[in-house]
Structures are given as C-alpha cells and as structure tokens.
Design an enzyme around this catalytic site. Structure first.
Site, PDB file in Angstrom:
ATOM      1  N   GLU A 122       0.867  -1.207   0.000  1.00  0.00           N
ATOM      2  CA  GLU A 122       0.000   0.000   0.000  1.00  0.00           C
ATOM      3  C   GLU A 122       0.888   1.236   0.000  1.00  0.00           C
ATOM      4  OE1 GLU A 122      -2.195  -0.982   3.682  1.00  0.00           O
ATOM      5  OE2 GLU A 122      -3.852  -1.596   2.410  1.00  0.00           O
ATOM      6  N   CYS A 171     -10.669   0.491   7.673  1.00  0.00           N
ATOM      7  CA  CYS A 171     -10.091   1.777   8.083  1.00  0.00           C
ATOM      8  C   CYS A 171     -10.735   2.943   7.355  1.00  0.00           C
ATOM      9  CB  CYS A 171      -8.581   1.780   7.848  1.00  0.00           C
ATOM     10  SG  CYS A 171      -8.072   1.273   6.201  1.00  0.00           S
TER      11      CYS A 171
END
Lengths: 619, 619
Positions: A305, A396
């Site tokens: 990521e 998230c």
C-alpha cells in the site's frame, strides 16, 4: 484544561498559526457536492457505520475486554480504531447539527471504553483479549499507539463538540500511560504506524499538558533510527529508513507517511522548530511533483500500500487509498495554517473533489478502499478491488471518510490579522469571528462565487479569496490569494469569477505510465470516461489533440444533474489479439470521427461498473 | 521400472508425442551464450549452490528431521525444495559431463533424505521438525506436495542420469504415500502450489506405475473446485477459481499457473485427453497475446507475484519471476512435443535469451528473482529488487535456474517420423538416433547456421529447421519449420540464413503502460538501454521513429565481445519538476540529435547498476 476548549470546535487548534481555523459549525455548507455529501453522510453513511460497529466486532470486542460477554475476538488488532473514527464522526456531526442519539452513542461508548480500560490506563481490546503477554511487545505491527491516537482524536472531538468529558478522561488515562512508559520511563518504542503523534499534539493543545507534546516530538524524532523491529516489509514501509529531518521523499506505506507528516507539522508548529517544518515542506514539494495522482491520490503500489518511485504513477494499479487522501488533507491543512500558502489549499481542493470524493457512492453506503484511475473489463478482475463495497474486513476507510465529511466546515475558511480567507468555495454561511459572509455559488459546476457581507466589524479588513492554480483568470494573487481590502459594510458584495473552461491536461514526460495520454479537467474536477456513456467500446477511442471539449448538462440515473464533457475523438478499428502483442513496424490505425463523453471522476462506478479511464490515449 | 529408463536421459519422456526429445547429453553445446552459460553454471553457479545448501539451512534442516543434530529449523516451509532442485541440477550436470563429486553429492543427499524420511514415506523437514501436528493439515500453503514434486523430479533426473537409485527409492516411498492418501484413501486435498502434478506424471513415465498418473490427473481436475482452503490471497492466487478445463486465462501466482500447465499437458498427453490439452492451448494463446512481456517474462504484479489483467504489462513493475520463465519453458516444451508447432519453440527461444538469461549475472554468482523491463534511478529503490543478489531468503530461483541450464541440451532438437527437427540454434553436435549433425554458427550474433551431417542412416529423411516468427526470410515454413528432405549423406551440408536486421518493435495499442514507446530486437534478442552506455541522462532520450538502428560490435567490461545497437534519438531538455506533473496544453519539447545505445537485455546490470529501459519513448 486550557481555555482553548472554549475557543475551538474543530479538529485542529494550533497555538500559533499563519491562518486561524474556524469551528466546524462556523461554516454551514448549504448545497453543492459537499452539502449533498454531508446530508448523505448523516442520513446513510453514519447509520451504516453505527450498525457496523456491532457487526464488525468493534464494540463486541470491547465488551470482551471489559469481561462483560463471552465469545471470540473479531477482526484485526486495530479493530478498536474503527470505533474511534466512528466516534469522531459522530462528535463532529453533533457539533455541526446536534441530532438524536449522537450524544448517547458517545456517552455509551465512553462508558464501555472506561469499563474495558485497565486500571493503568491501557486500552486495546485485541491485546487485552488475545495477546496479553504481548502488550507493547510488538509495536512494529501492534497498532497500539495508532489506536490510542484515534481514541485521542475522538476524545478531542467529543470534548470540543461539547459531548465527551467521559471519553476525554479515558483518552487521557491512556495518553498518560504512554507518557509514563515512552517518555518518563525512557522506553524508545515507536508504533510501526504513525498516527499517535498528531493526536498527542492535539491533546496537548486541548489540555495544555506539555508532556503529550514532548512525547509526540520524541516519537517523530526517533523514527528512522532503526528502533522499529523488522516486519518483513523493510524499513521504508514504516518510514524507519531515515530520520524524518533527513528524509527527502515520501516512501513506504502511504497512510503511515502522511499521518506522520501531520504529526511532524504539528510538533514543528508547537515547538517553533522551523528545520522540522522545512523538512516536511521539502517532502511535500517532492511528493506533489513526482508521486501524486492527478486526483490528488497517493500510493502507487498495491504491494505494501505504498508510494512508488518518483514518476511511478500507473493509472490502473494506482492504490490511492481513501485513507491516504484523508491523511493528505490533514497534512495540507496543517501546512496551510502554518504558512498561509494557497498551494496547500489547492491540493486540498483537488483531493477533496477527486481522490476523496470518489471514495463514496452517490448513495453513501458503499466505499472504495482503492481508487485507481483506470478499470479494465477483465473477467478476472478482483471483485474486492473492482467496485465499491459496503464494508471491509479492514475497514479503516469508511469511518475515516465519515469523520472528515462531518468536519468539512472546518476546512473552508480561516482568519488572520488582515481579515478572512476563503479556501474552498461552497454555498452557505461563513461565520468568522465578527464577520459573517454569505456565499452564493453553484461551484464547481459554475465558476461564479458571490460573497455578501452580512455582518462585519467596523474598519478595513481584507477578504482573501483563493485563486486556484488551474484558474486562468490572470488576476494578481500572491501566495495564491486575491486580496480585497475595504471597510466592509453589511450588504457589501464581491464576486469572484473562476474560468471553468475545460482543460485538456498532459502528464509530465517522465510519467511513463501515462505517455501519449491526456485527461480532462474542469475547475477543480478531474473527469473520467466510463463505458456506459460511450457509443461502442471505450478502449477503441482516442482523443483528438487540440480540440476544445464541450460542456453538457444532463440528468444521470442515480447522480441527478451533472456536468458532462464531450470531447472530439476518433474511433479506432477494434483491436485484434496478436500472437505476441509486439510488432515490428506497426502503424497506428486510422480512425473515424467520434465523441468521447466524460463525467466527473468522483461520480464514477455509480452506474454500470464497467470500464473507466481518466487518462485517454491521444490520436 | 519400465524400459523407458534405458531410452531417455532427460527431464521429459512422454510415451506419445509429435516430437521425441533427445537426451541431455545428446546435444553438446560448444559455444555461444548458452555454451558459455553452461560453463559458468558448472564452474560458478553450482559450486555456489552446493555451498548454500548448508548455509541456507536446506541440508541442516534435514539432519534435524533425521534426529542427527540439534538447533532450529531455518528458512521457509519449502526449504527442502532448494536441495531438490540443486540435486536435479547436479544430476543433469553429471549426465552432460560427469565430474568430481556430483555422484557423491547425490548419493550422500539421498542417504540423508532416507534417514530423514519417516517410515511411512513422509518427508518434509519443516513439518517434521516444526509442525508435526499439521502434516497434510494446511495444504493450502504447506508446499508439502510442491516439495514432493521437486524431490520426484530430482529423483527422476538422477535415475535417468544413472546416478540415483537411492534417491529414486526415497521419492517413490513419498509418492506412494501420496497415492495412498490422496488417491486410494480418497483425501481430496490439493497443494496450494501446483508442481507435483508434472512430477508425478514423469515418475509414471519412468516407472510405469499408473497410480502416479492417476493421482496427477485427480489433482489437475480437482483444482478450481474450492477444495483449497483460504489463504487470504483469494482463489485466483492458487488457480482455484475455476476447473482447469473451464479456465480461459492465466491468473494468480504466475509460477503456480505455469507449473500447473506443465502438469495439465502431461496428464492430457498420457491419457489422450484432447479436451484437457485444448484448454491449456487456449490459455496459452490468451497468455501470449495479452499477458506476456516482450522478454517472455510472466507476471505483471508484485502483489501476489501474479498475472495481471489482459494487457496489463508495466515495464517497471513487471514481476517476471525467474522461476516463471523456467516454468513457461517447461510448459512450452511439453506443448511443442505434443503438437510439433514451432510457435512454442519460438516462445522458448524468446524466454531463454531474454527473461531467463537475464536472471543470472555474467559471472554466474548473482541472480535476479524479479526481472523488470525498466529500472529507475530512485534513491529509495528497494535494494532487494534493484540488483542481482548472491542468494535469497526465498531461494526458489537460483537452483531452478541451474537445473535448466544443466539440461539445456534437452531443448535443442527432437526427432519424429520424418527425421530430425532443430528448434534452437547453438554451435555444437546433435546426436539424434542414427543421425549426427554438426552445427556451426555464431548465433545469435550472426544469422547464419551451417549444418553438416556427420552420420546418417540410409534413405530419405527430413531436416526440419525452425524459422522464427521474427525472421523476415519469407521462406516456406508450415507450422514454423523449413523442411529439407533428402537422402542425406555424411558430409552433406545445409545453411540456414536468418535475417538479423535490428527491428524497432511497437507494443499493441491496448498495452497502456507502453504507449508511445518502442523497443529494439535483433534476432531472438531483446535489447535494452543502460545509463552507462549513453552520453547524458538516459531519461532525456527519445528514439526517432523510422530510423534504422546500427549494429556495433564492442568489448564491454565483464561481458566480453557483444553486439550493441545504436539508434537515432533526440535529446530532450532536462525535465524540470513541476508543482504538479500535469499541465494544460503542454507541448512536447524539441530535442537535439543524439544516439541511444542498447545492449542485449540479458546482459544488463552487469556493469553500473544504473537506469535501464527496454521500452524507450518515441520522439
């Protein structure tokens, strides 16, 4: 508790600033995309989020930690943070417009957290339930301080919104434990995921307790010194490769880097450390010039990521996590307040209207985790990444989105010694101290923004209006702001006209993945081409260089009235598979005249779920 | 043991074929890049590999399993497979050219393996030492059958090379255990990593024991039915999304897909299952047309070491694992033997000279795991992926490379009812039954290949010579082969001339990541541009379309004599960072005439370790 609590109702309250932020409820957004989004957020997203706090395990895990129920821990070790972000969203929503159940949710959650919290202040349901023996023993991936950071931010929000003394008490107990262990007792541990730094500074700003700032400063300065144990992801992943003052470019996990930068600026501002601030600005300049998607998105790699190398900006595999867009806005807002420079507000605008706005479906109940700039029509596309989803195992993003949408009013305008600065153009009312401004505009669909002074103190002051870098208006705008200085009287008006002629935009020649392509922008909006709006296969269209795009208003199912853009294109003959897709001496085929139709990028994936491109080949 | 053992000394011995393979030692490669590589492999790579069998834990782990030493298990759960591949390399090296210590290494290893093996035949040091309770209980990621497959392949090699009866006994005991459990007793478990399928078929071919083939067939056909437990990577990762007969495109972990295809073709050939064979050919056509790098490399994503979508072929983030190149050669060889079609030999050639050859440094002691087509000069490039390394924590590639280099002779020529077919052009001697051919050539530097018949049976037979698809010779070549039918006499010669004019190659227009670029090929070689060969920054060069590249011979440090290519280019003004790297109305800057110099891709990263590009922008 310092007197700041009385003065500020917003996420950020620096004690020194170039620009002073307003309260979340000082700006009423009464329409436009963000007005609509705030409404959807309140009516659809937040109710969904509250439901998910039970379903996803976030609240049940805390009941396990409190010894109030049986069963197994559910989710990730950072599952608590979902609840904290949800609490922050509800707190700002309460601040913006009090509503049924918001205060109760915060108070009940605070009570649950207080019951789950250990007597020493420690609070993390995963470690309390599953891994008691590993508390603070695997900080490299434990997310314990990361979760503490989100708890602190929720508590600060609740306190400033006037509905969270109990939550603040919980957060302070945990913060005090962190101070005791990681500052007073000298433990040099650092969380693998930055986040607590910015939260600790804000808790300092709220309470005046300087040890929170000191701990934040220590954590910022100790990163990059090899104090984070290996996770197998390499030191870049957690920005542990170089001390932050020495690092020249954003690396590793994008959200970690960007939350870290928010903390860096906070610490620098509160300690007057210009060297530290300059290091963050240096990375900002490098990041914007070489590692930022046209949508404002950040993170070029799925693997980790992570940020890629300079100019590594693939449209199809861009990660552009929704949380990274939020973290970028946090960072840019801090830089804007610290420096007053419009370039940060420009990037906030770009990110808000594109990378961030695309994260959520038009109906507010589906979310992107990953925000690419291209989607192919492959049979084997990963469904997980292909379309927006209601929720995620690692959730998230959704509550992070909600907390920012609820607090959007905070990011619209500021005050300074000269007067009032407006950074984002939304219809509604801005109350900046003695000044009340009414803003009438159909921005971003229309470039005219009309300001009417509804109340003003006597004497001269300056209305500073951001002139975006994309605007070709040519008016004088030092640091990105036009300045109108007058002895404003109630009823006085001023009109800003921004040129919304569609722009055909080319990538820097070093961006290999975008060579030979162009994108279309109009005002702050990046456009994209979806299969559903084209006659024939989108992959056979190429834009005609130099042709002026046309603006078309239309009602689209599920999206309502929107502004589309039609561009002259050529339709190429359908491509045929070859033995190998590399041929000596291949000529570009001739095409027939056609039209390519674009919609705002943030509205994509609300209809067919088909092929999408921001960057189109040029004929 | 069937009589096949007497007939075949090579990795593959199908019982029915369109083309019959030769023994590894039937072809002597006496020069050229592969002759040199075989020498380096023997003198440098294999000694390094043997040393690593101790250092990396592979052999010590087995001594732990045998109860002969103390200490901790070292490495991955598939650590045993490194030793198996190393054994196979040594076996083929022994077959090719017996040497000191090869037989001893195999015999000593076989004895160690026999001591480590459980009485029931089970053998896997990780599970025996670390996780006895999980034996065959987590097949989705255990690699137990994967390791068994490599053990079997090593044992088959040793048996065929005449130095491994003991190793074969170990392998058969494990194979018999697999048959008992997963065939006879009906356990439907499947290893998450395909590999054992092709090994089991080869063991059947060696031994005549049909249950090995039956188990291979069951494993092939049960994949894609959800029998593999979740690993969090999704079902595509292990090709468990669709039954193999239904799958239309390569997906997931590239090496798994490609080893699976080798097994699919093996099972299809031995069972006469044309439907199964056709499914593999269908995926081959799709793969080659849409998911294959110009170097023959496979796997577009670091994330999951996986295939991407169709036409997702980024040069910078191409994964192109060295093991995937090897697996692709395995698969293509099987398809070539089954069908006799030259397109498979074409792809083997492309892969051998480019994706595969680039895996190893010129001195044979450093290896790439990942083989991208572009390297930037970023300060934060991951050193792990940036340059070749001596060894890897996950060292699947180096011994895999060695076993293929040792057995390269196997892939040069075949026989059929008509005569002898030559697929790869290497200087040396080919012994194909009664026919002995001498091959004189400086290929791939020169396009002339001269064949001299040194011995031949009486009567007419056909010399079939592959005419690569890239060759513009225009001669008749059905299925990719020129046919010269004669009553060949000793002393007869034939000369093949292949046109090695450098080719400027363009990508298919659907490959977004390569738009506006060209690459240079010459013969089977893909070229690349390294910073060290340019005047000034490589990133400022763009090729002039239509200009004819020039061939230059030169001695390069560490590489010896090589053929470089000079192409007309323009030098653009140095690029300057912008606020954001996207600009309305940017014009391409004018450049000044320059030369861009390319070396064969396989020779890259042997000098400076700087910037490299296969695909260059076109001016």
């Amino acid at each position: 508790m310092s007197d700041l609590t009385d003065r500020v109702r917003g996420p950020l309250a620096p004690s020194t600033a170039s620009q002073w932020p307003l309260n979340v409820d000082d700006v009423e957004i009464q329409g436009g995309p963000f007005g609509r989004w705030q409404q959807i957020n309140r009516e659809a997203s937040i109710p969904l989020g509250l439901e998910q706090m039970e379903k996803s395990g976030a609240a049940p895990n805390l009941r396990l930690a409190a010894g109030e129920s049986g069963g197994a821990f559910k989710g990730y070790r950072f599952q608590d943070s979902d609840l904290y972000k949800q609490l922050e969203a509800v707190a700002w929503e309460h601040c913006r417009l009090p509503g049924d159940g918001y205060r109760a949710f915060i108070e009940e959650s605070a009570a649950l957290l207080a019951r789950a919290q250990r007597p020493d202040g420690y609070l993390n349901s995963h470690y309390q339930v599953v891994k008691q023996d590993k508390i603070f023993a695997e900080l490299e991936y434990s997310h314990e301080m990361y979760c503490a950071g989100h708890l602190i931010q929720a508590a600060v929000a609740a306190a400033r919104a006037g509905c969270g003394e109990d939550l603040l008490a919980v957060a302070r107990r945990f913060a005090d434990l962190l101070v005791q262990r990681f500052l007073t007792d000298g433990d040099d541990g650092i969380d693998g995921h930055a986040e607590v730094e910015t939260a600790l500074v804000e808790l300092y700003r709220l309470t005046g307790e300087r040890s929170y700032l000191e701990l934040a400063g220590k954590l910022v300065d100790n990163r990059g010194r090899g104090l984070i144990a290996s996770t197998g992801m390499g030191p870049l992943y957690a920005q542990d490769h170089l001390p932050v003052r020495e690092a020249g470019t954003a690396v590793g996990h994008a959200v970690r880097q960007l939350y870290l930068e928010a903390g860096v600026v906070d610490v620098a501002v509160e300690t007057g450390d210009t060297t530290l601030l300059d290091s963050s600005i240096r990375r900002w300049e490098d990041l914007v010039a070489t590692k930022t998607s046209i949508t404002g998105g950040h993170g070029s790699r799925h693997d980790g990521e992570a940020f890629g190398e300079r100019y590594e900006l693939p449209p199809d595999r861009a990660y552009n996590e929704s949380c990274a867009a939020i973290a970028s806005i946090h960072w840019n807002w801090r830089l804007l307040l610290a420096t007053g420079h419009g370039r940060y507000a420009d990037l906030i605008e770009r990110t808000l209207y594109n990378a961030f706005a695309a994260s959520t479906s038009a109906d507010g109940i589906r979310f992107f985790y990953v925000n690419p700039l291209q989607r192919r029509a492959d049979l084997f596309e990963d469904a997980y990444l292909g379309r927006r989803r209601e929720w995620f195992a690692c959730a998230c993003c959704p509550p992070n989105i909600m907390r920012l949408v609820s607090s959007l009013g905070h990011y619209v305008a500021t005050t300074d010694d000269e007067g009032v600065s407006v950074h984002q153009y939304v219809p509604g009312v801005i109350r900046a101290g003695d000044v009340t401004l009414e803003v009438e505009t159909d921005y971003p669909w229309d470039g005219r923004v009309r300001f009417t002074v509804r109340s003003a103190p006597g004497g001269e002051w300056t209305l500073k209006l951001r002139v975006p870098a994309w605007s070709a208006s040519g008016q004088e705008a030092p640091d990105g702001y036009a300045r109108i200085r007058r002895d404003w009287q109630a009823g006085d008006t001023h009109t800003l006209d921004l040129d919304l002629t569609p722009r055909i935009v080319r990538p820097h020649r070093r961006i290999d993945a975008l060579r030979g392509c162009a994108a279309i922008e109009r005002g702050p909006l990046v456009y994209c081409f979806e299969q559903i709006d084209q006659d024939g296969d989108l992959e056979d269209l190429a834009l005609v260089p130099g042709a002026a795009p046309r603006v078309v208003e239309r009602d689209l199912p599920g999206l309502g009235r929107t502004v589309l853009i039609e561009a002259d294109a050529v339709r190429l003959p359908p491509s045929t598979p070859q033995d190998l897709p590399y041929t000596a001496g291949e000529q570009d085929p001739a095409g027939t005249p056609a039209t390519a139709t674009a919609v705002p990028y943030y509205q994509w994936d609300n209809r067919d779920g088909g092929v999408m491109r921001v960057w189109m080949p040029l004929a």
